[in-house]
Design a protein around this motif. Structure first.
Motif, PDB file in Angstrom:
ATOM      1  N   PRO A 169      42.327  38.315  36.755  1.00 17.47           N
ATOM      2  CA  PRO A 169      42.001  39.473  37.581  1.00 17.47           C
ATOM      3  C   PRO A 169      40.811  39.295  38.506  1.00 17.47           C
ATOM      4  O   PRO A 169      40.709  39.951  39.534  1.00 17.47           O
ATOM      5  N   ASP A 170      39.875  38.421  38.131  1.00 16.15           N
ATOM      6  CA  ASP A 170      38.660  38.277  38.935  1.00 16.15           C
ATOM      7  C   ASP A 170      38.022  36.927  38.658  1.00 16.15           C
ATOM      8  O   ASP A 170      38.402  36.229  37.714  1.00 16.15           O
ATOM      9  N   ALA A 171      37.052  36.587  39.495  1.00 14.41           N
ATOM     10  CA  ALA A 171      36.399  35.264  39.403  1.00 14.41           C
ATOM     11  C   ALA A 171      35.890  34.988  37.991  1.00 14.41           C
ATOM     12  O   ALA A 171      35.977  33.866  37.486  1.00 14.41           O
ATOM     13  N   GLU A 172      35.396  36.032  37.367  1.00 15.46           N
ATOM     14  CA  GLU A 172      34.834  35.928  36.015  1.00 15.46           C
ATOM     15  C   GLU A 172      35.859  35.394  34.990  1.00 15.46           C
ATOM     16  O   GLU A 172      35.519  34.759  34.009  1.00 15.46           O
ATOM     17  N   SER A 173      37.138  35.704  35.257  1.00 12.17           N
ATOM     18  CA  SER A 173      38.176  35.344  34.280  1.00 12.17           C
ATOM     19  C   SER A 173      38.604  33.882  34.382  1.00 12.17           C
ATOM     20  O   SER A 173      39.320  33.388  33.514  1.00 12.17           O
ATOM     21  N   LYS A 193      38.705  41.226  42.531  1.00 11.01           N
ATOM     22  CA  LYS A 193      38.674  42.614  42.054  1.00 11.01           C
ATOM     23  C   LYS A 193      37.314  43.223  42.369  1.00 11.01           C
ATOM     24  O   LYS A 193      36.285  42.612  42.112  1.00 11.01           O
ATOM     25  N   ILE A 194      37.346  44.405  42.919  1.00 11.14           N
ATOM     26  CA  ILE A 194      36.082  45.133  43.128  1.00 11.14           C
ATOM     27  C   ILE A 194      36.167  46.393  42.289  1.00 11.14           C
ATOM     28  O   ILE A 194      37.134  47.169  42.413  1.00 11.14           O
ATOM     29  N   ARG A 195      35.205  46.581  41.407  1.00 13.94           N
ATOM     30  CA  ARG A 195      35.218  47.796  40.586  1.00 13.94           C
ATOM     31  C   ARG A 195      34.452  48.896  41.296  1.00 13.94           C
ATOM     32  O   ARG A 195      33.296  48.716  41.673  1.00 13.94           O
ATOM     33  N   LEU A 196      35.140  50.009  41.496  1.00 10.14           N
ATOM     34  CA  LEU A 196      34.506  51.122  42.203  1.00 10.14           C
ATOM     35  C   LEU A 196      34.040  52.210  41.226  1.00 10.14           C
ATOM     36  O   LEU A 196      33.260  53.082  41.566  1.00 10.14           O
ATOM     37  N   GLY A 197      34.529  52.156  39.995  1.00 12.70           N
ATOM     38  CA  GLY A 197      34.144  53.141  38.986  1.00 12.70           C
ATOM     39  C   GLY A 197      34.834  52.775  37.688  1.00 12.70           C
ATOM     40  O   GLY A 197      35.615  51.823  37.641  1.00 12.70           O
ATOM     41  N   ASP A 198      34.577  53.549  36.613  1.00 12.73           N
ATOM     42  CA  ASP A 198      35.177  53.239  35.310  1.00 12.73           C
ATOM     43  C   ASP A 198      36.698  53.158  35.401  1.00 12.73           C
ATOM     44  O   ASP A 198      37.336  52.373  34.716  1.00 12.73           O
ATOM     45  N   ARG A 199      37.283  54.030  36.233  1.00 14.50           N
ATOM     46  CA  ARG A 199      38.744  54.072  36.328  1.00 14.50           C
ATOM     47  C   ARG A 199      39.215  53.835  37.749  1.00 14.50           C
ATOM     48  O   ARG A 199      40.218  54.393  38.194  1.00 14.50           O
ATOM     49  N   GLU A 200      38.479  53.053  38.488  1.00 12.57           N
ATOM     50  CA  GLU A 200      38.890  52.764  39.864  1.00 12.57           C
ATOM     51  C   GLU A 200      38.514  51.328  40.223  1.00 12.57           C
ATOM     52  O   GLU A 200      37.330  50.950  40.141  1.00 12.57           O
ATOM     53  N   VAL A 203      42.100  45.684  43.967  1.00 10.83           N
ATOM     54  CA  VAL A 203      42.510  44.315  43.680  1.00 10.83           C
ATOM     55  C   VAL A 203      43.184  43.737  44.913  1.00 10.83           C
ATOM     56  O   VAL A 203      44.028  44.382  45.522  1.00 10.83           O
ATOM     57  N   SER A 204      42.793  42.506  45.289  1.00  6.90           N
ATOM     58  CA  SER A 204      43.512  41.848  46.393  1.00  6.90           C
ATOM     59  C   SER A 204      44.206  40.622  45.844  1.00  6.90           C
ATOM     60  O   SER A 204      43.628  39.881  45.048  1.00  6.90           O
ATOM     61  N   ILE A 205      45.453  40.439  46.288  1.00  7.99           N
ATOM     62  CA  ILE A 205      46.179  39.261  45.822  1.00  7.99           C
ATOM     63  C   ILE A 205      46.453  38.329  47.010  1.00  7.99           C
ATOM     64  O   ILE A 205      46.673  38.801  48.133  1.00  7.99           O
ATOM     65  N   PRO A 206      46.431  37.008  46.784  1.00  4.84           N
ATOM     66  CA  PRO A 206      46.680  36.085  47.895  1.00  4.84           C
ATOM     67  C   PRO A 206      48.072  36.301  48.476  1.00  4.84           C
ATOM     68  O   PRO A 206      48.997  36.696  47.757  1.00  4.84           O
ATOM     69  N   LYS A 207      48.208  36.022  49.793  1.00  5.92           N
ATOM     70  CA  LYS A 207      49.501  36.270  50.452  1.00  5.92           C
ATOM     71  C   LYS A 207      50.578  35.331  49.927  1.00  5.92           C
ATOM     72  O   LYS A 207      51.708  35.722  49.682  1.00  5.92           O
ATOM     73  N   ILE A 208      50.206  34.070  49.755  1.00  6.90           N
ATOM     74  CA  ILE A 208      51.237  33.098  49.364  1.00  6.90           C
ATOM     75  C   ILE A 208      51.222  32.898  47.853  1.00  6.90           C
ATOM     76  O   ILE A 208      50.297  32.321  47.303  1.00  6.90           O
ATOM     77  N   GLY A 225      42.781  50.077  31.155  1.00 10.34           N
ATOM     78  CA  GLY A 225      44.020  49.561  31.749  1.00 10.34           C
ATOM     79  C   GLY A 225      43.990  49.578  33.269  1.00 10.34           C
ATOM     80  O   GLY A 225      44.907  49.078  33.926  1.00 10.34           O
ATOM     81  N   THR A 226      42.908  50.135  33.842  1.00  6.11           N
ATOM     82  CA  THR A 226      42.827  50.290  35.299  1.00  6.11           C
ATOM     83  C   THR A 226      43.027  48.972  36.046  1.00  6.11           C
ATOM     84  O   THR A 226      43.774  48.912  37.030  1.00  6.11           O
ATOM     85  N   SER A 227      42.362  47.909  35.579  1.00  6.85           N
ATOM     86  CA  SER A 227      42.432  46.615  36.292  1.00  6.85           C
ATOM     87  C   SER A 227      43.867  46.100  36.302  1.00  6.85           C
ATOM     88  O   SER A 227      44.385  45.677  37.338  1.00  6.85           O
ATOM     89  N   MET A 228      44.510  46.131  35.138  1.00 14.05           N
ATOM     90  CA  MET A 228      45.867  45.583  35.069  1.00 14.05           C
ATOM     91  C   MET A 228      46.856  46.471  35.815  1.00 14.05           C
ATOM     92  O   MET A 228      47.759  45.977  36.472  1.00 14.05           O
TER      93      MET A 228
END
Ligand code: R5P
Length: 295
Positions: A169-173, A193-200, A203-208, A225-228
């Motif tokens: 989901p993010d660089a950390e993972s 992934k940019i977290r905007l809040g506890d439940r927000e 997520v950007s996914i690569p085009k290819i 479950g917000t991230s997934m």
């Protein structure tokens, strides 16, 4: 010296039994319950004198589990236990690892300080290490063992998912996702992934990306479950089939498990670090094999 004894806290009886069986140790008897006003009652019924004690706990949603744990650990010492090893496969209070805003309690450090003073050893699986690079930086218990479920997760994916594409989901993972992908003999991608809040989250996914593969989202934990859910939506919109969601720790706050399925997850799978119907990856042998080093 008498053999070590394994005690199970409520909700982790099966894991404790599996660990005890694998180590050929007996289970201790204790009564842990709550009075009607929610105060905790702890009674140790086995003879613990001069024994190493292994406490197997579930510390998900931790606040009401911490006092019984402290009562148990302190009473064990009073009754003559030699050494107390805490198996907390899910270690809570790891996310508030710095003071983000003035005046905040840095709960990761405070929690570590108290827990470390109650036990002689701590065994955990994939703690959420972010800004703190190793557990021993904050946990001062004499023995601290950090285990990793990546190999187990990889084996599960390899055996159960045809043509997987592992998605972090993010660089950390990337630290564990890359290891899982290697073990599952699969490719991986890391999202932003940019977290905007506890439940927000955004997520950007690569085009290819190869949409013919089965997407497998892998994270250390599912909390709200917000991230997934955000990732599932993006993947489905990009033409992927329903993803498989895999996490080490399934906290499933509120209806997170149902929400994931409703959002389009094909399957949600977790390790048994927190007891839940999604547990399909058993970490008891990982714990049993490594805990031996501590006694
Ligand atoms: C974040 O740093 C973690 O690795 C997880 O991605 C996060 O805790 C998941 O939380 P939620 O399920 O609430 O999005």
């Amino acid at each position: 010296m008498a053999e070590p004894l394994v005690f199970a806290f409520p909700e982790q009886e099966i894991l404790a039994k599996n660990i005890a069986e694998k180590l050929q140790l007996a289970l201790g008897v204790a009564e842990i319950r709550y009075f009607p006003d929610d105060e905790s009652y702890v009674r140790i019924c086995s003879d613990v004198r001069n024994r190493t004690i292994i406490l197997v706990t579930d510390l998900a949603h931790p606040n009401h589990k911490i006092l019984p744990l402290m009562f148990m650990a302190e009473t064990l010492k009073e009754l003559g236990a030699n050494r107390i090893i805490l198996v907390a496969p899910y270690l809570p209070y790891m996310r508030q690892d710095k003071r983000f805003n003035s005046g905040e309690a840095v709960s990761a450090i405070l929690f570590a300080k108290y827990l470390s003073s109650w036990v002689d050893g701590l065994v955990t699986v994939d703690p959420h290490l972010h800004r703190i690079d190793r557990l021993t930086t904050i946990y001062s218990a004499p023995a601290v063992l950090t285990l990793h479920a990546a190999e187990k997760i990889a084996a599960w994916i390899y055996q159960n998912v045809p043509s997987p594409l592992i998605i972090g989901p993010d660089a950390e993972s990337e630290q564990w996702v890359s290891e899982v992908a290697r073990g599952a003999k699969a490719e991986y991608v890391i999202l932003e992934k940019i977290r905007l809040g506890d439940r927000e989250v955004r997520v950007s996914i690569p085009k290819i990306m190869d949409t013919s593969k089965t997407p497998v989202l892998v994270d250390d934990m599912i909390s709200t479950g917000t991230s997934m859910i955000a990732t599932i939506k993006k993947l489905l919109a990009s033409g992927f089939q329903s993803p498989v969601c895999v996490a080490v720790h399934g906290l499933f706050c509120g209806h997170a498990y149902q929400d994931l399925l409703q959002a389009g997850a094909k399957q949600v799978v977790t390790c048994n670090t927190i007891a839940h119907s999604s547990n399909q990856i058993d970490v008891s042998d990982l714990i049993a094999k490594n805990i031996k080093d501590l006694f």
